[in-house]
Design an enzyme around this catalytic site. Structure first.
Site, PDB file in Angstrom:
ATOM      1  CG  HIS A  81     -13.279 -41.189  15.676  1.00  0.00           C
ATOM      2  ND1 HIS A  81     -11.895 -41.179  15.622  1.00  0.00           N
ATOM      3  CD2 HIS A  81     -13.593 -41.229  16.986  1.00  0.00           C
ATOM      4  CE1 HIS A  81     -11.411 -41.220  16.855  1.00  0.00           C
ATOM      5  NE2 HIS A  81     -12.417 -41.238  17.696  1.00  0.00           N
ATOM      6  CB  ALA A  82     -12.633 -42.947   9.427  1.00  0.00           C
TER       7      ALA A  82
END
Length: 495
Positions: free
Chosen positions: A171-172
């Site tokens: 997700h980063a």
């Protein structure tokens, strides 16, 4: 549904760099590191090429030439703070190229048919509720890799000739916008490589890909850097109801220190459902709320979120399962800060909104809730978002997925609308279904465009209706459907 995994391959960009490259991820993006994006599944009813797996693997590698960081690995490092303190902070670093492992491409097959995973009768002109518990998509999800792994893709062929593409990444590195950008480029590249079509109207508008981790933080440095202005920024950031890795809920003030780490929350115990609202029903609901508030600032999506929030609170009250829940709503930096459309990453934060004390009638009124949502989001101006970035720059990035989980039950809403799933085509075929493979927690609502089953003469995003994926305890869902506001929602099958 039984799925046989036939092989697994490491996947890299077609033109992989011989030496490793690294970059420090933006602080805000790093707040989501070591979490995977909600794995999405794209189901197609046919493939026109002779070599499904080989074709998709080749086009994926070519696409990764523009997104090499997505095949990278994450780790932590310490960097010096740019002030006179000499203090260091922990940051998340992505490494790609060279001898890095890359992502994973899984080839699988099943004797199931694509249509067996779709609602019994999908008609966009009607609204319906569908219990998906016996239509699990979990076997189509990529096999679990270490939390530092890059992109994961599973391609599954079906007995009927159809296929599925399951996709997730850290997700980063990728919010929903980046996932949509990636699958859009992959779709366009694949179609160019393996069809004779020379025009691609749905992909003409795809932006150029840009990886610039310092883009947002440079905007902070361009502001007034005096001590007084920095303190004002910190005060402003800390007055906002922003969720952080060390503050997962408004009721919790615990920090990431000592033994305060907790294991992740228990997986969803609820039943996965799909709520489909026809275009006319969606308009009826949202316009009614907009007209009642008489506020031009209340968008159709805000109106619909407030409708769902109110309906959930009323359903919980009927079941006596607890007080009105808080709402956590993501807000992106992309549009407020004018970020380039092709910028990859995860520049967003979650905004926490109070559910109110038990028995408060106003928290079952969507008109009141729409006003609360709008007024809260209006606080997240350009200056406010830059203040959040500055505040985050003074904090450590999470060391792993283990972080503070002090939280009470809440509703979370996220939207996948506008990220191009309605324009995808691999070869000559567009997806017949797009949705999340699993819903990891209860009370998580995911909104997406309805899938096209007929021509719609409208430019509105909900011209084919709106799909809401949610996991709820069965008694709460039954109570929710008993709401008179949902009288036009038809039940499919026995739930």
């Amino acid at each position: 549904m039984k799925v046989e995994v036939m092989s697994s391959h490491r996947v890299h960009p077609e033109h992989k760099k011989a030496s490793e490259e690294t970059a420090i991820l933006p602080v805000i993006d790093s707040w989501y590191c070591y979490w995977r994006t909600l794995a999405a599944i794209y189901l197609f009813d046919a493939y026109s090429g002779p070599e499904l797996y080989t074709d998709l693997r080749q086009s994926l590698s070519k696409t990764l030439d523009d997104f090499p960081q997505l095949a990278g690995t994450l780790d932590n490092c310490n960097i010096q703070v740019e002030d006179k303190s000499g203090r260091s902070v922990r940051r998340t670093r992505v490494t790609w190229g060279g001898n890095t492992l890359g992502g994973e491409f899984i080839e699988a097959k099943t004797n199931a048919r694509v249509r067996s995973l779709l609602p019994p009768s999908i008609q966009n002109i009607s609204s319906f509720a569908w219990d998906r518990s016996d239509r699990t998509l979990r076997p189509l999800f990529p096999a679990t890799l270490p939390e530092t792994s890059g992109i994961r893709v599973q391609v599954t062929s079906f007995k009927c000739g159809g296929f599925g593409i399951a996709l997730d990444m850290d997700h980063a590195l990728a919010d929903a916008h980046t996932v949509g950008l990636f699958i859009g480029h992959w779709s366009a590249i694949h179609t160019r490589m393996f069809t004779s079509t020379t025009t691609f109207p749905s992909q003409i508008s795809l932006p150029n890909v840009m990886f610039n981790p310092q883009f947002v933080e440079k905007k902070v440095h361009e502001t007034d850097n005096t001590y007084g202005s920095k303190m004002v920024m910190l005060d402003r950031a800390r007055e906002l109801p922003t969720r952080r890795p060390d503050l997962r809920d408004k009721s919790s003030q615990r920090t990431m220190q000592g033994n305060m780490f907790k294991p992740p929350p228990k997986p969803s115990a609820g039943v996965p459902y799909l709520l489909h609202f026809s275009a006319s029903e969606y308009e009826r609901i949202t316009r009614g709320i907009q007209q009642a508030t008489a506020s031009p600032q209340i968008t159709d999506q805000v109106a619909f979120v407030s409708f769902l929030w109110a309906a959930l609170n009323k359903a919980r009250a009927r079941c006596s399962v607890g007080q009105a829940v808080d709402l956590h709503l993501p807000t992106s930096f992309r549009w407020t800060l004018g970020l380039p459309e092709g910028l990859i990453g995860s520049p967003l934060v979650a905004v926490m909104m109070d559910g109110g004390p038990d028995g408060e009638v106003c928290y079952t009124d969507p008109v009141v809730l729409a006003t609360i949502i709008t007024k809260t989001l209006e606080r997240y101006t350009e200056d406010a978002l830059l203040a959040i970035v500055y505040d985050a720059s003074l904090r450590d990035s999470p060391a792993s997925m283990l972080r503070g989980f002090e939280r009470r039950e809440r509703m979370e809403f996220t939207s996948g609308v506008g990220f191009g799933s309605d324009k995808l085509s691999f070869g000559c075929h567009s997806p017949v279904f797009v949705g999340p493979i699993i819903l990891p927690v209860d009370n998580l609502f995911i909104m997406a465009e309805g899938m096209r089953t007929s021509e719609a003469h409208s430019s509105k995003w909900y011209k084919h209706g709106a799909n809401i994926f949610v996991s709820l305890p069965q008694d709460v869902f039954r109570a929710l459907l008993a709401d008179p506001a949902l009288i036009n929602v038809e039940l499919l099958g026995d739930i």
